[in-house]
Design a protein around this motif. Structure first.
Motif, mmCIF file in Angstrom:
data_model
loop_
_atom_site.group_PDB
_atom_site.id
_atom_site.type_symbol
_atom_site.label_atom_id
_atom_site.label_comp_id
_atom_site.label_asym_id
_atom_site.label_seq_id
_atom_site.Cartn_x
_atom_site.Cartn_y
_atom_site.Cartn_z
ATOM 1 N N SER A 142 -63.013 8.264 55.372
ATOM 2 C CA SER A 142 -63.493 9.237 56.338
ATOM 3 C C SER A 142 -64.919 9.683 56.010
ATOM 4 N N LYS A 143 -65.219 9.891 54.746
ATOM 5 C CA LYS A 143 -66.573 10.290 54.333
ATOM 6 C C LYS A 143 -67.585 9.183 54.601
ATOM 7 N N GLN A 144 -67.198 7.940 54.323
ATOM 8 C CA GLN A 144 -68.110 6.811 54.564
ATOM 9 C C GLN A 144 -68.367 6.636 56.054
ATOM 10 N N VAL A 145 -67.330 6.728 56.847
ATOM 11 C CA VAL A 145 -67.469 6.589 58.301
ATOM 12 C C VAL A 145 -68.291 7.744 58.867
ATOM 13 N N ALA A 146 -68.074 8.954 58.353
ATOM 14 C CA ALA A 146 -68.832 10.119 58.832
ATOM 15 C C ALA A 146 -70.332 9.920 58.620
ATOM 16 N N ALA A 147 -70.718 9.336 57.496
ATOM 17 C CA ALA A 147 -72.141 9.077 57.232
ATOM 18 C C ALA A 147 -72.703 8.099 58.257
ATOM 19 N N LEU A 148 -71.920 7.082 58.610
ATOM 20 C CA LEU A 148 -72.357 6.101 59.595
ATOM 21 C C LEU A 148 -72.404 6.705 61.000
ATOM 22 N N VAL A 149 -71.438 7.552 61.320
ATOM 23 C CA VAL A 149 -71.416 8.226 62.621
ATOM 24 C C VAL A 149 -72.604 9.181 62.724
ATOM 25 N N ASP A 150 -72.849 9.962 61.670
ATOM 26 C CA ASP A 150 -73.962 10.915 61.675
ATOM 27 C C ASP A 150 -75.313 10.221 61.851
ATOM 28 N N ALA A 151 -75.431 9.000 61.339
ATOM 29 C CA ALA A 151 -76.674 8.229 61.482
ATOM 30 C C ALA A 151 -76.790 7.594 62.862
ATOM 31 N N GLY A 152 -75.725 7.666 63.657
ATOM 32 C CA GLY A 152 -75.731 7.060 64.985
ATOM 33 C C GLY A 152 -75.422 5.573 64.966
ATOM 34 N N TYR A 153 -74.848 5.085 63.856
ATOM 35 C CA TYR A 153 -74.570 3.658 63.702
ATOM 36 C C TYR A 153 -73.166 3.258 64.138
ATOM 37 N N VAL A 154 -72.241 4.197 64.163
ATOM 38 C CA VAL A 154 -70.846 3.885 64.477
ATOM 39 C C VAL A 154 -70.304 4.897 65.476
ATOM 40 N N ASN A 155 -69.505 4.402 66.415
ATOM 41 C CA ASN A 155 -68.764 5.252 67.355
ATOM 42 C C ASN A 155 -67.303 5.259 66.949
ATOM 43 N N GLN A 156 -66.658 6.413 67.127
ATOM 44 C CA GLN A 156 -65.220 6.540 66.901
ATOM 45 C C GLN A 156 -64.547 6.869 68.224
ATOM 46 N N GLU A 157 -63.395 6.267 68.460
ATOM 47 C CA GLU A 157 -62.643 6.599 69.668
ATOM 48 C C GLU A 157 -61.163 6.645 69.325
ATOM 49 N N ARG A 158 -60.527 7.746 69.668
ATOM 50 C CA ARG A 158 -59.092 7.883 69.417
ATOM 51 C C ARG A 158 -58.310 7.131 70.495
ATOM 52 N N SER A 159 -57.197 6.563 70.069
ATOM 53 C CA SER A 159 -56.318 5.862 70.995
ATOM 54 C C SER A 159 -55.756 6.868 71.998
ATOM 55 N N HIS A 160 -55.634 6.454 73.241
ATOM 56 C CA HIS A 160 -55.089 7.338 74.268
ATOM 57 C C HIS A 160 -53.580 7.517 74.091
ATOM 58 N N ARG A 161 -52.923 6.493 73.574
ATOM 59 C CA ARG A 161 -51.468 6.542 73.396
ATOM 60 C C ARG A 161 -51.048 7.218 72.103
ATOM 61 N N ASP A 162 -51.868 7.080 71.048
ATOM 62 C CA ASP A 162 -51.525 7.639 69.745
ATOM 63 C C ASP A 162 -52.803 8.192 69.124
ATOM 64 N N SER A 163 -52.968 9.501 69.163
ATOM 65 C CA SER A 163 -54.222 10.124 68.727
ATOM 66 C C SER A 163 -54.487 9.941 67.227
ATOM 67 N N ARG A 164 -53.488 9.479 66.477
ATOM 68 C CA ARG A 164 -53.711 9.224 65.047
ATOM 69 C C ARG A 164 -54.474 7.927 64.815
ATOM 70 N N ARG A 165 -54.488 7.055 65.814
ATOM 71 C CA ARG A 165 -55.186 5.773 65.690
ATOM 72 C C ARG A 165 -56.630 5.936 66.152
ATOM 73 N N ILE A 166 -57.552 5.555 65.265
ATOM 74 C CA ILE A 166 -58.976 5.685 65.562
ATOM 75 C C ILE A 166 -59.606 4.300 65.510
ATOM 76 N N TRP A 167 -60.354 3.982 66.556
ATOM 77 C CA TRP A 167 -61.029 2.695 66.659
ATOM 78 C C TRP A 167 -62.513 2.902 66.418
ATOM 79 N N LEU A 168 -63.124 1.992 65.660
ATOM 80 C CA LEU A 168 -64.541 2.085 65.334
ATOM 81 C C LEU A 168 -65.303 0.907 65.925
ATOM 82 N N THR A 169 -66.529 1.163 66.359
ATOM 83 C CA THR A 169 -67.435 0.112 66.820
ATOM 84 C C THR A 169 -68.843 0.440 66.338
ATOM 85 N N LEU A 170 -69.647 -0.596 66.169
ATOM 86 C CA LEU A 170 -71.065 -0.393 65.862
ATOM 87 C C LEU A 170 -71.795 -0.059 67.151
ATOM 88 N N THR A 171 -72.718 0.878 67.085
ATOM 89 C CA THR A 171 -73.594 1.156 68.224
ATOM 90 C C THR A 171 -74.680 0.071 68.241
#
Length: 98
Positions: free
Chosen positions: A44-73
């Motif tokens: 979570s800390k590593q992903v947060a650094a990438l998200v804060d830099a604008g390098y990664v997007n996070q999207e929660r699953s619509h069916r199960d909010s515990r599932r998070i999908w990541l993509t590069l911007t």
């Protein structure tokens, strides 16, 4: 040197995360966790650094909010590829002394 090392991407775990996301296909965070070998909190800390830099997007699953999908911007993909190019140039010895 035409590529440029990126201090946000450079830490090993972030580099591995970006490498997994460079395919362009969203990757579930739990898959990255298992592949990279980090605890949930460390990932979570590593992903947060990438998200804060604008390098990664996070999207929660619509069916199960515990599932998070990541993509590069687009910016993340560009930064990652420049970082990899810089590493390749260093390894190939293409950096000439000044």
């Amino acid at each position: 040197m035409t590529g440029q090392l990126d201090p946000v991407i450079h830490p090993t775990h972030r580099l591995k995360i970006c490498a997994m996301l460079d395919t362009g296909t969203p990757v579930e965070m739990s898959v990255i966790k298992d592949t990279v070998g980090l605890s949930r909190s460390a990932l979570s800390k590593q992903v947060a650094a990438l998200v804060d830099a604008g390098y990664v997007n996070q999207e929660r699953s619509h069916r199960d909010s515990r599932r998070i999908w990541l993509t590069l911007t687009k910016e993340g993909k560009k930064a990652y590829r420049a970082h990899v190019q810089a590493l390749q140039e260093i390894v190939a010895g293409s950096i000439q002394p000044s």
